[in-house]
Design a protein around this motif. Structure first.
Motif, PDB file in Angstrom:
ATOM      1  N   GLY A   1     -15.342   9.573   0.786  1.00  0.00           N
ATOM      2  CA  GLY A   1     -16.774   9.849   0.886  1.00  0.00           C
ATOM      3  C   GLY A   1     -17.431  10.046  -0.474  1.00  0.00           C
ATOM      4  O   GLY A   1     -18.577   9.658  -0.680  1.00  0.00           O
ATOM      5  N   LEU A   2     -16.691  10.655  -1.417  1.00  0.00           N
ATOM      6  CA  LEU A   2     -17.259  10.946  -2.732  1.00  0.00           C
ATOM      7  C   LEU A   2     -17.183   9.727  -3.645  1.00  0.00           C
ATOM      8  O   LEU A   2     -16.509   8.745  -3.338  1.00  0.00           O
TER       9      LEU A   2
ATOM     10  N   ASP B   1     -16.790  10.551   6.889  1.00  0.00           N
ATOM     11  CA  ASP B   1     -15.500  11.185   7.196  1.00  0.00           C
ATOM     12  C   ASP B   1     -15.061  10.921   8.641  1.00  0.00           C
ATOM     13  O   ASP B   1     -13.915  10.560   8.905  1.00  0.00           O
TER      14      ASP B   1
ATOM     15  N   PRO C   1     -10.935  13.501   4.463  1.00  0.00           N
ATOM     16  CA  PRO C   1     -12.181  14.166   4.876  1.00  0.00           C
ATOM     17  C   PRO C   1     -12.167  15.674   4.632  1.00  0.00           C
ATOM     18  O   PRO C   1     -11.092  16.279   4.495  1.00  0.00           O
ATOM     19  N   SER C   2     -13.350  16.269   4.628  1.00  0.00           N
ATOM     20  CA  SER C   2     -13.467  17.715   4.720  1.00  0.00           C
ATOM     21  C   SER C   2     -13.000  18.126   6.114  1.00  0.00           C
ATOM     22  O   SER C   2     -13.057  17.329   7.054  1.00  0.00           O
TER      23      SER C   2
ATOM     24  N   ASN D   1     -11.602  20.714  -1.758  1.00  0.00           N
ATOM     25  CA  ASN D   1     -12.996  20.341  -1.983  1.00  0.00           C
ATOM     26  C   ASN D   1     -13.600  21.437  -2.868  1.00  0.00           C
ATOM     27  O   ASN D   1     -14.054  21.172  -3.962  1.00  0.00           O
TER      28      ASN D   1
ATOM     29  N   ARG E   1     -18.302  26.372  -1.686  1.00  0.00           N
ATOM     30  CA  ARG E   1     -19.586  25.694  -1.537  1.00  0.00           C
ATOM     31  C   ARG E   1     -20.735  26.595  -1.974  1.00  0.00           C
ATOM     32  O   ARG E   1     -20.690  27.802  -1.794  1.00  0.00           O
TER      33      ARG E   1
ATOM     34  N   ARG F   1     -29.281  20.565   5.057  1.00  0.00           N
ATOM     35  CA  ARG F   1     -28.250  19.708   5.636  1.00  0.00           C
ATOM     36  C   ARG F   1     -26.924  20.470   5.661  1.00  0.00           C
ATOM     37  O   ARG F   1     -26.543  21.101   4.673  1.00  0.00           O
TER      38      ARG F   1
ATOM     39  N   MET G   1     -22.627  20.156   7.105  1.00  0.00           N
ATOM     40  CA  MET G   1     -21.622  19.245   7.624  1.00  0.00           C
ATOM     41  C   MET G   1     -21.680  19.298   9.150  1.00  0.00           C
ATOM     42  O   MET G   1     -22.285  20.194   9.732  1.00  0.00           O
TER      43      MET G   1
ATOM     44  N   PHE H   1     -22.248  12.919   5.001  1.00  0.00           N
ATOM     45  CA  PHE H   1     -22.443  13.058   3.565  1.00  0.00           C
ATOM     46  C   PHE H   1     -23.145  11.831   2.953  1.00  0.00           C
ATOM     47  O   PHE H   1     -23.983  11.965   2.070  1.00  0.00           O
TER      48      PHE H   1
ATOM     49  N   ASN I   1     -22.635  22.405  -1.317  1.00  0.00           N
ATOM     50  CA  ASN I   1     -21.423  21.685  -1.698  1.00  0.00           C
ATOM     51  C   ASN I   1     -20.827  22.352  -2.936  1.00  0.00           C
ATOM     52  O   ASN I   1     -21.506  23.133  -3.596  1.00  0.00           O
TER      53      ASN I   1
ATOM     54  N   PHE J   1     -10.020  19.766   1.956  1.00  0.00           N
ATOM     55  CA  PHE J   1      -9.885  18.366   2.382  1.00  0.00           C
ATOM     56  C   PHE J   1      -8.516  18.215   3.049  1.00  0.00           C
ATOM     57  O   PHE J   1      -7.591  18.955   2.716  1.00  0.00           O
TER      58      PHE J   1
HETATM   59  C1  TK8 Z   1     -17.097  13.632   1.454  1.00  0.00           C
HETATM   60  C2  TK8 Z   1     -17.437  14.887   2.236  1.00  0.00           C
HETATM   61  C3  TK8 Z   1     -18.163  15.894   1.354  1.00  0.00           C
HETATM   62  C4  TK8 Z   1     -18.357  17.228   2.046  1.00  0.00           C
HETATM   63  C5  TK8 Z   1     -19.716  17.148   2.700  1.00  0.00           C
HETATM   64  O1  TK8 Z   1     -16.600  12.666   2.322  1.00  0.00           O
HETATM   65  O2  TK8 Z   1     -19.848  16.392   3.659  1.00  0.00           O
HETATM   66  O3  TK8 Z   1     -20.633  17.839   2.252  1.00  0.00           O
HETATM   67  O4  TK8 Z   1     -18.314  18.308   1.161  1.00  0.00           O
HETATM   68  O5  TK8 Z   1     -17.508  16.049   0.193  1.00  0.00           O
HETATM   69  O6  TK8 Z   1     -16.275  15.424   2.821  1.00  0.00           O
END
Ligand code: TK8
Length: 343
Positions: free
Chosen positions: A43-44, A82, A99-100, A155, A158, A179, A181, A202, A219, A246
């Motif tokens: 994702g990143l 993800d 993924p997270s 990860n 946050r 926003r 997750m 994401f 994040n 992750f």
């Molecule tokens: C990346 C995500 C992302 C996560 C989010 O695929 O969705 O905010 O922190 O880093 O997993």
């Protein structure tokens, strides 16, 4: 189908070779001709510690497998978000992703426990729980949905950012469109704090912030910096409200086609890359937090302000206890306490 045809060819060649090897008195070697390709979707972007750590993994497995495994990495949600990438792993359309844990709760509900805010007091406490039997048990449960969970990568803690105003206490986020997750508990926590949260993948986040569809998001520092969030966000707050793991994972359909020696190479490399990833991510999250101070307002919280956040989101512990499982929450909290007693 290609793999199947290849496998047939290998069996045919092996059948020709084995008698002569047996004659030579040696043990029949496994056929080495078969090679395997792994696509990893992320994702990143390719600046992230996540990407650098998958590159590290790639080097290890390509070298140790003597070229029998090749790895290609796709970043920036190019292969989907993800949840979509996990669905691809389930049907064997993609080999690996990272993924997270939050968007994993629809696959294995126990992962919800990691969505509880202020659960882990430090990186090391989180690793202690994640690498314990509790964490391993949750990885094992992925097998029921067609995925092999290899290791917990990092990860990070946050932090909240937004485009509206400096935020110090929950009163400052009243009605703010944030926003989150795709997890009911993340949503519930921000609701409890008084914000107006929306779950979103994401990959859609940057443009949602740019277009003002949302005012903010949360994040780790590395992501905030490396995904250029300061271009669309002016304020950050050192909330550290949750530690976000992750999971580095592989498709079971693909896994079952691998010979045991290659499975072991992947398993070991995933754990070595985990350690690399944790070290890198922790260091980068600290460094980028300092660098962000040059491009946005970064607000540090007093103990009292931090306590206000903890109190504001506390209701999710009761609200989701049944859904998560009280025993699981208790087991995680006991293991954190065990870690604290060791310090
Ligand atoms: C990346 C995500 C992302 C996560 C989010 O695929 O969705 O905010 O922190 O880093 O997993």
């Amino acid at each position: 189908m290609r793999h199947f045809a290849k496998a047939l060819a290998v069996v045919a060649i092996a059948a020709l070779l084995i008698p002569s090897m047996a004659f030579a008195g040696g043990q029949a070697e496994p056929a080495e001709a078969e090679t395997f390709h792994i696509d990893v979707g992320l994702g990143l972007n390719d600046q992230s510690a996540q990407y650098a750590s998958v590159e590290y993994f790639k080097e290890l497995v390509e070298e140790r497998s003597d070229g029998r495994i090749t790895v290609a990495i796709y970043h920036s949600s190019a292969l989907g978000d993800d949840r979509e990438m996990m669905e691809d792993l389930q049907v064997g359309a993609l080999e690996m992703t990272c993924p997270s844990t939050a968007p994993m709760v629809g696959f294995v509900s126990g992962y919800q426990v990691y969505d509880l805010p202020f659960l882990f007091p430090s990186y090391d406490a989180a690793y202690y729980v994640l690498d314990s039997e509790i964490g391993q048990d949750l990885l094992d449960q992925l097998e029921d949905v067609g995925i092999i969970g290899l290791a917990y990568w990092c990860n990070g803690f946050r932090h909240l950012t937004n485009s509206r105003r400096e935020v110090r206490v929950p009163a400052d986020v009243q009605g703010m469109r944030l926003r989150t997750m795709e997890s009911p508990i993340h949503l519930g926590a921000w609701e409890a704090a008084g914000a107006n949260p929306t779950p979103m993948a994401f990959g859609e986040l940057f443009s949602a912030m740019q277009q003002g569809v949302v005012d903010g998001q949360e994040n780790p520092w590395g992501t905030i910096y490396l995904q250029s969030f300061p271009e669309v966000q002016d304020y950050a707050t050192d909330t550290g409200h949750i530690y976000s793991p992750f999971v580095f994972m592989i498709s079971k359909i693909f896994w079952d086609t691998l010979p045991a020696d290659l499975q072991e190479i992947i398993e070991v490399a995933a754990v070595e890359a985990r350690d690399h990833n944790r070290e890198l991510n922790q260091r980068w999250n600290n460094e980028f937090r300092e660098q962000l101070k040059d491009v946005m307002t970064v607000t540090e919280l007093t103990m009292d302000e931090r306590r206000q956040w903890q109190e504001a989101v506390q209701p999710v512990y009761d609200r989701f206890a049944d859904q998560i499982g009280e025993d699981l929450i208790q087991a995680v909290q006991d293991t954190v306490a065990e870690w604290e007693a060791m310090q």
